[in-house]
Design a protein around this motif. Structure first.
Motif, PDB file in Angstrom:
ATOM      1  N   ALA A 284       0.883  -1.283   0.156  1.00 33.83           N
ATOM      2  CA  ALA A 284      -0.050   0.087   0.071  1.00 33.83           C
ATOM      3  C   ALA A 284       0.816   1.348   0.012  1.00 33.83           C
ATOM      4  O   ALA A 284       0.451   2.246  -0.845  1.00 33.83           O
ATOM      5  N   PHE A 285       1.978   1.205   0.775  1.00 34.80           N
ATOM      6  CA  PHE A 285       2.500   2.482   0.985  1.00 34.80           C
ATOM      7  C   PHE A 285       3.936   2.058   0.534  1.00 34.80           C
ATOM      8  O   PHE A 285       4.745   1.125   1.008  1.00 34.80           O
ATOM      9  N   SER A 286       4.563   3.064  -0.249  1.00 39.73           N
ATOM     10  CA  SER A 286       6.051   2.783  -0.973  1.00 39.73           C
ATOM     11  C   SER A 286       6.910   4.032  -0.731  1.00 39.73           C
ATOM     12  O   SER A 286       6.457   5.133  -0.730  1.00 39.73           O
ATOM     13  N   VAL A 287       8.346   3.714  -0.563  1.00 43.28           N
ATOM     14  CA  VAL A 287       9.007   4.837  -0.538  1.00 43.28           C
ATOM     15  C   VAL A 287       9.657   5.030  -2.173  1.00 43.28           C
ATOM     16  O   VAL A 287      10.366   4.170  -2.710  1.00 43.28           O
ATOM     17  N   VAL A 288       9.478   6.211  -2.699  1.00 42.29           N
ATOM     18  CA  VAL A 288      10.001   6.503  -3.990  1.00 42.29           C
ATOM     19  C   VAL A 288      11.227   7.258  -4.077  1.00 42.29           C
ATOM     20  O   VAL A 288      11.177   8.479  -3.389  1.00 42.29           O
ATOM     21  N   CYS A 289      12.115   6.839  -4.653  1.00 41.84           N
ATOM     22  CA  CYS A 289      13.535   7.530  -4.513  1.00 41.84           C
ATOM     23  C   CYS A 289      13.812   8.080  -5.863  1.00 41.84           C
ATOM     24  O   CYS A 289      14.929   8.499  -6.385  1.00 41.84           O
TER      25      CYS A 289
ATOM     26  N   CYS B 204      12.145   1.806  -3.590  1.00 40.33           N
ATOM     27  CA  CYS B 204      13.138   1.290  -2.653  1.00 40.33           C
ATOM     28  C   CYS B 204      12.736   0.428  -1.453  1.00 40.33           C
ATOM     29  O   CYS B 204      13.424  -0.680  -1.334  1.00 40.33           O
ATOM     30  N   ALA B 205      11.583   0.322  -1.155  1.00 43.99           N
ATOM     31  CA  ALA B 205      10.822  -0.079  -0.027  1.00 43.99           C
ATOM     32  C   ALA B 205       9.304  -0.164  -0.106  1.00 43.99           C
ATOM     33  O   ALA B 205       8.816   1.024  -0.345  1.00 43.99           O
ATOM     34  N   SER B 206       8.521  -0.941   0.397  1.00 39.51           N
ATOM     35  CA  SER B 206       7.180  -0.947   0.405  1.00 39.51           C
ATOM     36  C   SER B 206       6.521  -1.687   1.504  1.00 39.51           C
ATOM     37  O   SER B 206       7.060  -2.716   1.900  1.00 39.51           O
ATOM     38  N   PHE B 207       5.576  -0.916   2.033  1.00 37.41           N
ATOM     39  CA  PHE B 207       5.195  -1.599   3.321  1.00 37.41           C
ATOM     40  C   PHE B 207       3.398  -1.528   3.365  1.00 37.41           C
ATOM     41  O   PHE B 207       2.816  -0.845   2.575  1.00 37.41           O
TER      42      PHE B 207
ATOM     43  N   ARG C 147      11.727   5.801   4.783  1.00 36.92           N
ATOM     44  CA  ARG C 147      12.117   6.801   4.034  1.00 36.92           C
ATOM     45  C   ARG C 147      13.177   7.522   4.835  1.00 36.92           C
ATOM     46  O   ARG C 147      14.416   7.906   4.229  1.00 36.92           O
ATOM     47  N   ALA C 148      13.114   7.779   6.037  1.00 39.02           N
ATOM     48  CA  ALA C 148      14.105   8.706   6.969  1.00 39.02           C
ATOM     49  C   ALA C 148      15.351   7.686   7.095  1.00 39.02           C
ATOM     50  O   ALA C 148      16.506   8.279   6.885  1.00 39.02           O
ATOM     51  N   LYS C 149      15.291   6.463   7.060  1.00 45.06           N
ATOM     52  CA  LYS C 149      16.475   5.607   7.087  1.00 45.06           C
ATOM     53  C   LYS C 149      17.308   5.628   5.715  1.00 45.06           C
ATOM     54  O   LYS C 149      18.336   5.735   5.745  1.00 45.06           O
ATOM     55  N   PHE C 150      16.510   5.672   4.721  1.00 48.02           N
ATOM     56  CA  PHE C 150      16.970   5.601   3.236  1.00 48.02           C
ATOM     57  C   PHE C 150      17.719   7.220   3.188  1.00 48.02           C
ATOM     58  O   PHE C 150      18.979   7.119   2.609  1.00 48.02           O
ATOM     59  N   LYS C 151      17.144   8.094   3.633  1.00 50.99           N
ATOM     60  CA  LYS C 151      17.466   9.522   3.443  1.00 50.99           C
ATOM     61  C   LYS C 151      19.083   9.637   4.134  1.00 50.99           C
ATOM     62  O   LYS C 151      19.891  10.179   3.697  1.00 50.99           O
ATOM     63  N   ALA C 152      18.735   9.012   5.381  1.00 50.55           N
ATOM     64  CA  ALA C 152      20.171   9.194   6.316  1.00 50.55           C
ATOM     65  C   ALA C 152      21.166   7.976   5.640  1.00 50.55           C
ATOM     66  O   ALA C 152      22.370   8.488   5.815  1.00 50.55           O
ATOM     67  N   ALA C 153      20.758   7.018   5.196  1.00 52.68           N
ATOM     68  CA  ALA C 153      21.958   6.254   4.427  1.00 52.68           C
ATOM     69  C   ALA C 153      22.562   6.987   3.039  1.00 52.68           C
ATOM     70  O   ALA C 153      23.354   6.428   2.812  1.00 52.68           O
ATOM     71  N   HIS C 154      22.010   7.956   2.654  1.00 56.35           N
ATOM     72  CA  HIS C 154      22.635   8.493   1.540  1.00 56.35           C
ATOM     73  C   HIS C 154      22.520   9.957   1.705  1.00 56.35           C
ATOM     74  O   HIS C 154      21.738  10.950   0.845  1.00 56.35           O
TER      75      HIS C 154
ATOM     76  N   PHE D 110      18.346  11.419  -3.700  1.00 58.57           N
ATOM     77  CA  PHE D 110      17.515  10.736  -2.578  1.00 58.57           C
ATOM     78  C   PHE D 110      17.065  11.271  -1.613  1.00 58.57           C
ATOM     79  O   PHE D 110      15.972  10.843  -0.730  1.00 58.57           O
ATOM     80  N   GLN D 111      17.708  12.334  -1.322  1.00 55.43           N
ATOM     81  CA  GLN D 111      16.923  13.363  -0.213  1.00 55.43           C
ATOM     82  C   GLN D 111      15.595  13.692  -0.543  1.00 55.43           C
ATOM     83  O   GLN D 111      14.868  14.354   0.290  1.00 55.43           O
ATOM     84  N   LYS D 112      15.093  13.741  -1.699  1.00 54.48           N
ATOM     85  CA  LYS D 112      13.830  14.191  -2.068  1.00 54.48           C
ATOM     86  C   LYS D 112      12.906  12.882  -2.310  1.00 54.48           C
ATOM     87  O   LYS D 112      11.670  13.018  -2.808  1.00 54.48           O
ATOM     88  N   ALA D 113      13.298  11.977  -1.511  1.00 56.41           N
ATOM     89  CA  ALA D 113      12.338  10.577  -1.757  1.00 56.41           C
ATOM     90  C   ALA D 113      11.025  10.910  -0.897  1.00 56.41           C
ATOM     91  O   ALA D 113      10.814  11.719   0.035  1.00 56.41           O
ATOM     92  N   TRP D 114      10.062  10.497  -1.434  1.00 60.04           N
ATOM     93  CA  TRP D 114       8.615  10.700  -0.866  1.00 60.04           C
ATOM     94  C   TRP D 114       7.832   9.344  -0.958  1.00 60.04           C
ATOM     95  O   TRP D 114       8.299   8.208  -1.397  1.00 60.04           O
ATOM     96  N   LEU D 115       6.756   9.601  -0.195  1.00 61.26           N
ATOM     97  CA  LEU D 115       5.772   8.135   0.043  1.00 61.26           C
ATOM     98  C   LEU D 115       4.703   8.208  -1.142  1.00 61.26           C
ATOM     99  O   LEU D 115       4.046   9.369  -1.274  1.00 61.26           O
ATOM    100  N   LEU D 116       4.379   7.013  -1.259  1.00 61.19           N
ATOM    101  CA  LEU D 116       3.419   6.823  -2.620  1.00 61.19           C
ATOM    102  C   LEU D 116       2.321   5.865  -1.818  1.00 61.19           C
ATOM    103  O   LEU D 116       2.640   4.902  -1.316  1.00 61.19           O
ATOM    104  N   TYR D 117       1.154   6.256  -1.992  1.00 58.04           N
ATOM    105  CA  TYR D 117       0.150   5.137  -1.712  1.00 58.04           C
ATOM    106  C   TYR D 117      -0.524   4.881  -2.914  1.00 58.04           C
ATOM    107  O   TYR D 117      -0.876   5.661  -3.795  1.00 58.04           O
TER     108      TYR D 117
END
Length: 166
Positions: free
Chosen positions: A88-93, A131-134, A144-151, A157-164
């Motif tokens: 349902a919810f995904s992190v779009v990078c 990059c991940a879906s939940f 998303r916060a972990k992904f941004k912190a890792a890059h 990648f700092q502009k990653a957003w959530l997709l429903y």
């Protein structure tokens, strides 16, 4: 005979090099300068009125704010990757108009250990790299916060957003 030939070649060269300046070029320059002056004179007589900029509204994207997380609602289908990976919810990078560019980013994320997939929004024709879906928004926001912190060095990648996915 040689002297006459050399002299005539020199004279032709002299005429050729001195006549390089085109009259068209100067005519264009004169027209440009006169138009520029007329524009400046016209601009001085008018007061600049504020321009109202209308917001851009897209019917295919909907941003919903809920607390400190926001997400976009889109209808997407799997283009590359595991069918069961989309929840349902995904992190779009990344978002691309070209599938090959999206696949290149997906492959580099898979090499880093992410279960990345590429989905297509058929309304806009864009390919989203996920990059991940939940199942829950909270898990996706944490990822998303972990992904941004890792890059931190990658501004995209700092502009990653959530997709429903509706």
């Amino acid at each position: 005979m040689k002297k006459v030939l050399i002299l005539s070649i020199a004279m032709c060269s002299l005429f050729a090099f001195t006549s390089c300046k085109s009259t068209k070029e100067s005519a264009y320059k004169k027209a440009y300068d006169s138009a520029r002056m007329a524009e400046m004179e016209e601009g001085q007589g008018q007061e600049n009125e504020p321009i109202e900029i209308a917001p851009v509204v897209s019917s295919t994207k909907k941003i919903v704010a809920d607390g400190d997380t926001s997400f976009r609602t889109e209808s997407v289908v799997i283009a590359s990757g595991s069918e069961s990976a989309l929840k349902a919810f995904s992190v779009v990078c990344g978002s691309f108009s070209s599938k090959s560019n999206a696949d290149n980013l997906r492959n580099s994320l898979v090499d880093e250990g992410y279960a990345a997939i590429v989905v297509k929004n058929s309304d806009t024709g864009t390919y989203r790299v996920i990059c991940a879906s939940f199942d829950t928004k909270e898990e996706a926001a944490e990822s998303r916060a972990k992904f941004k912190a890792a890059h931190p060095q990658n501004s995209d990648f700092q502009k990653a957003w959530l997709l429903y996915n509706k």
